[in-house]
Design an enzyme around this catalytic site. Structure first.
Site, PDB file in Angstrom:
ATOM      1  CE  LYS A   1      -6.423 -11.911  -7.370  1.00 28.60           C
ATOM      2  NZ  LYS A   1      -5.617 -12.510  -8.456  1.00 28.60           N
ATOM      3  CB  VAL A   2      -5.891  -4.941  -8.287  1.00 24.71           C
ATOM      4  CG1 VAL A   2      -5.792  -3.490  -7.837  1.00 24.71           C
ATOM      5  CG2 VAL A   2      -5.344  -5.866  -7.196  1.00 24.71           C
TER       6      VAL A   2
ATOM      7  CG  ASP B   1      -6.137  -8.377 -18.903  1.00 19.93           C
ATOM      8  OD1 ASP B   1      -5.605  -9.319 -19.530  1.00 19.93           O
ATOM      9  OD2 ASP B   1      -6.271  -8.376 -17.673  1.00 19.93           O
TER      10      ASP B   1
ATOM     11  CB  VAL C   1      -1.254   0.298  -6.845  1.00 20.01           C
ATOM     12  CG1 VAL C   1      -1.443   1.662  -6.231  1.00 20.01           C
ATOM     13  CG2 VAL C   1      -2.449  -0.118  -7.658  1.00 20.01           C
ATOM     14  CB  ALA C   2       0.933  -3.049 -11.119  1.00 19.84           C
ATOM     15  NE  ARG C   3       5.341  -6.818  -7.319  1.00 23.89           N
ATOM     16  CZ  ARG C   3       4.401  -6.724  -6.391  1.00 23.89           C
ATOM     17  NH1 ARG C   3       3.709  -5.610  -6.251  1.00 23.89           N
ATOM     18  NH2 ARG C   3       4.148  -7.725  -5.578  1.00 23.89           N
TER      19      ARG C   3
ATOM     20  CD  GLU D   1       8.768  -1.790  -4.093  1.00 21.59           C
ATOM     21  OE1 GLU D   1       8.513  -2.586  -3.171  1.00 21.59           O
ATOM     22  OE2 GLU D   1       7.925  -1.414  -4.922  1.00 21.59           O
TER      23      GLU D   1
ATOM     24  CG  HIS E   1       5.011  -2.247  -2.162  1.00 23.59           C
ATOM     25  ND1 HIS E   1       5.853  -3.027  -2.893  1.00 23.59           N
ATOM     26  CD2 HIS E   1       3.780  -2.822  -2.290  1.00 23.59           C
ATOM     27  CE1 HIS E   1       5.178  -4.034  -3.434  1.00 23.59           C
ATOM     28  NE2 HIS E   1       3.908  -3.919  -3.082  1.00 23.59           N
ATOM     29  CG  LEU E   2       2.135   2.525   2.248  1.00 21.75           C
ATOM     30  CD1 LEU E   2       1.661   3.884   2.784  1.00 21.75           C
ATOM     31  CD2 LEU E   2       2.547   1.636   3.415  1.00 21.75           C
ATOM     32  N   GLY E   3       0.015  -0.554  -0.930  1.00 19.47           N
ATOM     33  CA  GLY E   3      -1.247  -1.018  -1.520  1.00 19.47           C
ATOM     34  C   GLY E   3      -1.973  -2.051  -0.689  1.00 19.47           C
ATOM     35  CB  ALA E   4      -1.078  -5.364   0.385  1.00 18.96           C
TER      36      ALA E   4
HETATM   37  N1  LIG Z   1       0.826  -2.251  -4.462  1.00 21.68           N
HETATM   38  C1  LIG Z   1       0.425  -3.302  -3.818  1.00 21.68           C
HETATM   39  O1  LIG Z   1       0.590  -3.402  -2.616  1.00 21.68           O
HETATM   40  C2  LIG Z   1      -0.261  -4.398  -4.549  1.00 21.68           C
HETATM   41  C3  LIG Z   1      -1.289  -5.130  -3.935  1.00 21.68           C
HETATM   42  C4  LIG Z   1      -1.898  -6.140  -4.660  1.00 21.68           C
HETATM   43  C5  LIG Z   1      -1.488  -6.420  -5.948  1.00 21.68           C
HETATM   44  N2  LIG Z   1      -0.468  -5.718  -6.478  1.00 21.68           N
HETATM   45  C6  LIG Z   1      -0.012  -5.981  -7.833  1.00 21.68           C
HETATM   46  O2  LIG Z   1      -1.065  -5.645  -8.710  1.00 21.68           O
HETATM   47  C7  LIG Z   1      -0.981  -6.435  -9.874  1.00 21.68           C
HETATM   48  C8  LIG Z   1      -2.334  -7.048 -10.157  1.00 21.68           C
HETATM   49  O3  LIG Z   1      -2.752  -7.867  -9.097  1.00 21.68           O
HETATM   50  P1  LIG Z   1      -4.092  -8.730  -9.254  1.00 21.68           P
HETATM   51  O4  LIG Z   1      -4.343  -9.356  -7.947  1.00 21.68           O
HETATM   52  O5  LIG Z   1      -5.139  -7.919  -9.886  1.00 21.68           O
HETATM   53  O6  LIG Z   1      -3.579  -9.821 -10.266  1.00 21.68           O
HETATM   54  P2  LIG Z   1      -4.456 -10.598 -11.343  1.00 21.68           P
HETATM   55  O7  LIG Z   1      -3.631 -11.732 -11.762  1.00 21.68           O
HETATM   56  O8  LIG Z   1      -5.810 -10.838 -10.820  1.00 21.68           O
HETATM   57  O9  LIG Z   1      -4.562  -9.554 -12.546  1.00 21.68           O
HETATM   58  C9  LIG Z   1      -3.518  -9.260 -13.416  1.00 21.68           C
HETATM   59  C10 LIG Z   1      -4.126  -9.056 -14.778  1.00 21.68           C
HETATM   60  O10 LIG Z   1      -3.108  -8.587 -15.629  1.00 21.68           O
HETATM   61  C11 LIG Z   1      -3.354  -9.124 -16.895  1.00 21.68           C
HETATM   62  N3  LIG Z   1      -2.187  -9.043 -17.744  1.00 21.68           N
HETATM   63  C12 LIG Z   1      -1.167  -9.927 -17.895  1.00 21.68           C
HETATM   64  N4  LIG Z   1      -0.301  -9.492 -18.815  1.00 21.68           N
HETATM   65  C13 LIG Z   1      -0.775  -8.294 -19.258  1.00 21.68           C
HETATM   66  C14 LIG Z   1      -0.322  -7.372 -20.208  1.00 21.68           C
HETATM   67  N5  LIG Z   1       0.792  -7.549 -20.906  1.00 21.68           N
HETATM   68  N6  LIG Z   1      -1.071  -6.260 -20.413  1.00 21.68           N
HETATM   69  C15 LIG Z   1      -2.204  -6.056 -19.732  1.00 21.68           C
HETATM   70  N7  LIG Z   1      -2.690  -6.917 -18.820  1.00 21.68           N
HETATM   71  C16 LIG Z   1      -1.978  -8.016 -18.588  1.00 21.68           C
HETATM   72  C17 LIG Z   1      -3.797 -10.511 -16.622  1.00 21.68           C
HETATM   73  O11 LIG Z   1      -4.531 -11.044 -17.702  1.00 21.68           O
HETATM   74  C18 LIG Z   1      -4.672 -10.315 -15.401  1.00 21.68           C
HETATM   75  O12 LIG Z   1      -6.020 -10.146 -15.763  1.00 21.68           O
HETATM   76  C19 LIG Z   1       0.139  -7.442  -9.611  1.00 21.68           C
HETATM   77  O13 LIG Z   1       1.326  -6.940 -10.162  1.00 21.68           O
HETATM   78  C20 LIG Z   1       0.269  -7.439  -8.117  1.00 21.68           C
HETATM   79  O14 LIG Z   1       1.526  -7.842  -7.718  1.00 21.68           O
HETATM   80  C21 LIG Z   1       0.149  -4.720  -5.816  1.00 21.68           C
HETATM   81  O1  LIG Z   2       1.678  -8.255  -4.656  1.00 24.88           O
HETATM   82  C1  LIG Z   2       1.181  -7.927  -3.586  1.00 24.88           C
HETATM   83  O2  LIG Z   2       0.416  -8.654  -2.946  1.00 24.88           O
HETATM   84  C2  LIG Z   2       1.431  -6.555  -3.075  1.00 24.88           C
HETATM   85  O3  LIG Z   2       2.414  -5.925  -3.793  1.00 24.88           O
HETATM   86  C3  LIG Z   2       1.647  -6.478  -1.626  1.00 24.88           C
HETATM   87  O4  LIG Z   2       2.987  -6.690  -1.295  1.00 24.88           O
HETATM   88  P1  LIG Z   2       3.383  -6.670   0.240  1.00 24.88           P
HETATM   89  O5  LIG Z   2       2.894  -7.944   0.835  1.00 24.88           O
HETATM   90  O6  LIG Z   2       4.866  -6.591   0.273  1.00 24.88           O
HETATM   91  O7  LIG Z   2       2.718  -5.498   0.845  1.00 24.88           O
END
Ligand SMILES: NC(=O)c1ccc[n+]([C@@H]2O[C@H](COP(=O)([O-])OP(=O)(O)OC[C@H]3O[C@@H](n4cnc5c(N)ncnc54)[C@H](O)[C@@H]3O)[C@@H](O)[C@H]2O)c1
Ligand SMILES: O=C(O)[C@H](O)COP(=O)(O)O
Length: 626
Positions: free
Chosen positions: A233-234, A253, A312-314, A343, A362-365
């Site tokens: 999604k992101v 992916d 911005v993932a983990r 964190e 960790h401000l992504g969301a």
């Molecule tokens: N920084 C933030 O505040 C923030 C906000 C939202 C999401 N996130 C993080 O962003 C990441 C993605 O979120 P999302 O909503 O897009 O999730 P999502 O599940 O929609 O997308 C994750 C994608 O990663 C793929 N994937 C799995 N294993 C993989 C690998 N080994 N190599 C490459 N791709 C792989 C999956 O197939 C999937 O398409 C998550 O880690 C989520 O926690 C962080």
């Molecule tokens: O995975 C998530 O949804 C983001 O990392 C957001 O995390 P947070 O709710 O702690 O801001």
């Protein structure tokens, strides 16, 4: 009205309301899925039958509908007192979500709890809502002592929740996977652009009284290659936006469909190709055992010199010490990081302090809009789960669509009763290893979701013989843990495909039975039932046909068919004021072997049971609690 003491919190009212027959001609009946012990997140299902007319099977099975009305609570007494479930919100949730929760539950907001404080509170709450900052560990589930039914993660990543432990303890985990997608993507783009143009560093320099135009010459984005690692999604929203900035997008992916990537103008490539060719690498995969520290010394060594990385993932997908080395030796020119392995990171973190690193906490969301959306999304998911609905965002349970659930409602009750009955027929000392369930249906092979039925049969089999409580979340886990194998078979029969099931058979092989007549010709305990008038009926025991409503308690007597038997047994029960609600006799032939199935409202005392056993024509009998 039967007692609604099921432990399922606030189940949806699955109401079957149409011409249906009550077995013993009462006018209105409410039958709840279960009347004892913990019920956890299974839905309590209410069937209402309100007529005594006997209509054919096809006409009598009534489609249940999910009613938004909340009618059933964990405990009838609590319900009568208007007791609400308690939800602990352990991290900041927007007011919009809190309002949704407060409409239905007692809500306690307690932020910044220490692990000890969380453990001490958790046994007093039915649900817990967290963001990424709270570690919901195995110890938390242990401390909950079975009360915690739902953990709601107000966001996407569930790496801070111990999912195997949640499953083991029968606790449903739900998340809010969609509401912060755009916010995270926008933050990724913000970091990409600000890193390329040294916005953070030059801002800090100006605030320190400097004017360093030559030092902060940046790089352009247009025409550069961006590798999006994780095209979910992101990742796909980042790709869409970066495309608009004139970047060339490649993506890695292993699970994303190539046509979806193509539609967004991105080319799916291997991990190595992505990291070797990219000028910018943006990380968007979840943190899992296989993605942990996947960006390590080896990976950095393959990258183009001067690459720029955005995360911005983990934090855990990067080996942070390796990144510092790569920054120091110039392989990585810059990094922009929103997330960290720990964190908050240690104050003296070399990564955070590195001059070529831009950081956000960790401000992504964290946009007003995303937080409101996430709060509402998680509030609705948690309340739905507490009501017994199977959440669409369940992370550790099969998702059974509401329409499937409502159609299966009466069969779910039948499944548990058959499991409960079959296990009570097993003689003490026989270890149960294999159970076979045969579903007789006129529907196509693929057109029957049996997960809920299997879970209920598992529940019916395990709960009477153990202290475990079983629900849809943990049924397979508990069965596996006990070494119980549940094999399923579908038999397609002629009939109306309008209804999901004609009958269900539960077989337990390789055990002795305390009621030998329950053994089929092939030697296994075999009970079969069907739904009649919206009510579960036992229709076969061993090789004998019977027809008895599965409610209250049941006495099965094997006897030589002869006049007066019903009266004699009936009189013995009447002496102790035990009410017979149903009786049926199945026999091989007139005056030959027969099974008398007697449904009783009360439990006969030992004396009455002894007297039944002493009736000369009775060969064997068993008393079963449904
Ligand atoms: N920084 C933030 O505040 C923030 C906000 C939202 C999401 N996130 C993080 O962003 C990441 C993605 O979120 P999302 O909503 O897009 O999730 P999502 O599940 O929609 O997308 C994750 C994608 O990663 C793929 N994937 C799995 N294993 C993989 C690998 N080994 N190599 C490459 N791709 C792989 C999956 O197939 C999937 O398409 C998550 O880690 C989520 O926690 C962080
Ligand atoms: O995975 C998530 O949804 C983001 O990392 C957001 O995390 P947070 O709710 O702690 O801001």
């Amino acid at each position: 009205m039967a007692s609604a003491s099921a432990n399922s919190l606030f189940a949806p009212s699955l109401t079957s309301s149409s011409p249906s027959s009550s077995i013993n001609s009462s006018t209105t009946k409410l039958v709840f899925l279960r009347s004892s012990a913990a019920y956890s997140s299974f839905p309590s299902i209410k069937l209402i039958s309100s007529s005594s007319s006997r209509t054919p099977f096809v006409a009598r099975v009534v489609k249940a509908t999910v009613s938004p009305e909340i009618t059933v609570s964990k405990d009838a007494d609590l319900q009568a007192k208007g007791t609400k479930p308690t939800i602990l919100v352990a991290e900041k949730l927007s007011d919009a979500g809190l309002e949704v929760l407060k409409g239905f539950a007692e809500v306690e907001c307690a932020y910044n709890l220490s692990p000890e404080e969380l453990r001490s509170k958790i046994s007093q709450v039915d649900a817990l809502i967290v963001r990424s900052g709270t570690k919901v560990t195995r110890e938390v589930f242990e401390a909950a002592q079975g009360r915690l039914k739902v953990v709601g993660r107000a966001g996407v990543g569930i790496d801070n929740v111990d999912l195997p432990a949640a499953t083991e303890f029968g606790c449903l985990v739900v998340n809010a996977p969609t509401a912060n997608t755009v916010a995270a993507a926008e933050h990724g783009i913000a970091l990409l652009a600000s890193m390329a143009r040294n916005v953070a560093q030059s801002d800090a320099s100006m605030k320190a009284g400097k004017w360093q135009r030559n030092k902060y010459v940046g790089v352009s984005l247009v025409g550069k290659t961006l590798a999006v690692m994780g095209f979910g999604k992101v990742g796909s929203e980042v790709a869409r936006r970066a495309k608009g900035l004139g970047m060339h997008i490649i993506a890695h992916d292993p699970y994303a469909p190539a046509d979806r990537a193509r539609a967004l103008g991105a080319e799916l490539v291997s991990f190595d190709e992505a990291i070797k060719t990219a000028d910018f690498i943006s990380l968007h995969m979840p943190l899992t055992p296989s993605t942990s520290k996947v960006f390590n010394d080896e990976a950095f060594a393959k990258m183009k010199k001067g690459v720029r990385i955005i995360n911005v993932a983990r934090g855990g997908v990067i080996d942070e010490e390796a990144l510092v080395r790569a920054l120091d030796n110039g392989t990585v020119a810059q990094a922009a990081l929103d997330v960290f392995t720990e964190e908050p990171p240690p104050k003296d973190s070399r990564l955070v302090q590195h001059e070529n690193v831009t950081c956000t906490p960790h401000l992504g969301a964290s946009t007003a809009e995303a937080q409101e959306g996430v709060a509402i999304e998680i509030a609705e998911a948690v309340l739905g789960a507490l009501k017994g609905e199977l959440a669409a965002t369940a992370v550790n349970a099969p998702m059974v669509p509401a329409e499937v659930l409502s159609e299966l409602a009466p069969y779910v009750l039948l499944a548990e009763k058959l499991g409960r009955l079959a296990v009570q027929l097993v003689a003490g000392g026989s270890g149960i290893k294999g159970v076979k369930v045969v579903y007789m249906s006129s529907r196509n092979q693929d057109d029957l979701d049996t997960r809920l039925l299997r879970a209920m049969i598992t529940k019916g089999i395990i709960e009477p013989i153990s202290s475990s409580f079983v629900n849809l979340v943990n049924a397979d886990f508990v069965a596996k843990q006990r070494g119980l194998r549940i094999a399923e078979e579908r038999v397609v029969i002629d009939g109306s495909p309008e209804f999901p099931l004609e009958s269900v058979q539960v077989q337990i092989a390789n055990v002795k039975s305390k009621f030998a007549s329950a053994l089929s010709e092939s030697g296994e305990i075999r009970v079969e039932g069907r739904v009649k008038d919206g009510m579960p009926h036992l229709t076969r025991v061993g090789s004998f046909s019977v027809d008895v409503s599965l409610e209250g308690n049941l006495i099965l007597c094997k006897q030589t068919d002869q006049p007066g038997m019903i009266g004699r047994v009936g009189n013995i029960l009447a002496e102790q004021n035990v009410n017979v609600n149903f009786m049926s006799v199945g026999r091989t032939a007139p005056r030959k072997q027969a099974i008398m199935a007697i449904g009783v409202d009360e439990e006969p005392n030992k004396d009455s049971l002894k007297k039944i056993g002493e009736v000369p024509a009775v060969d064997e009998f068993v008393f079963l609690k449904l």
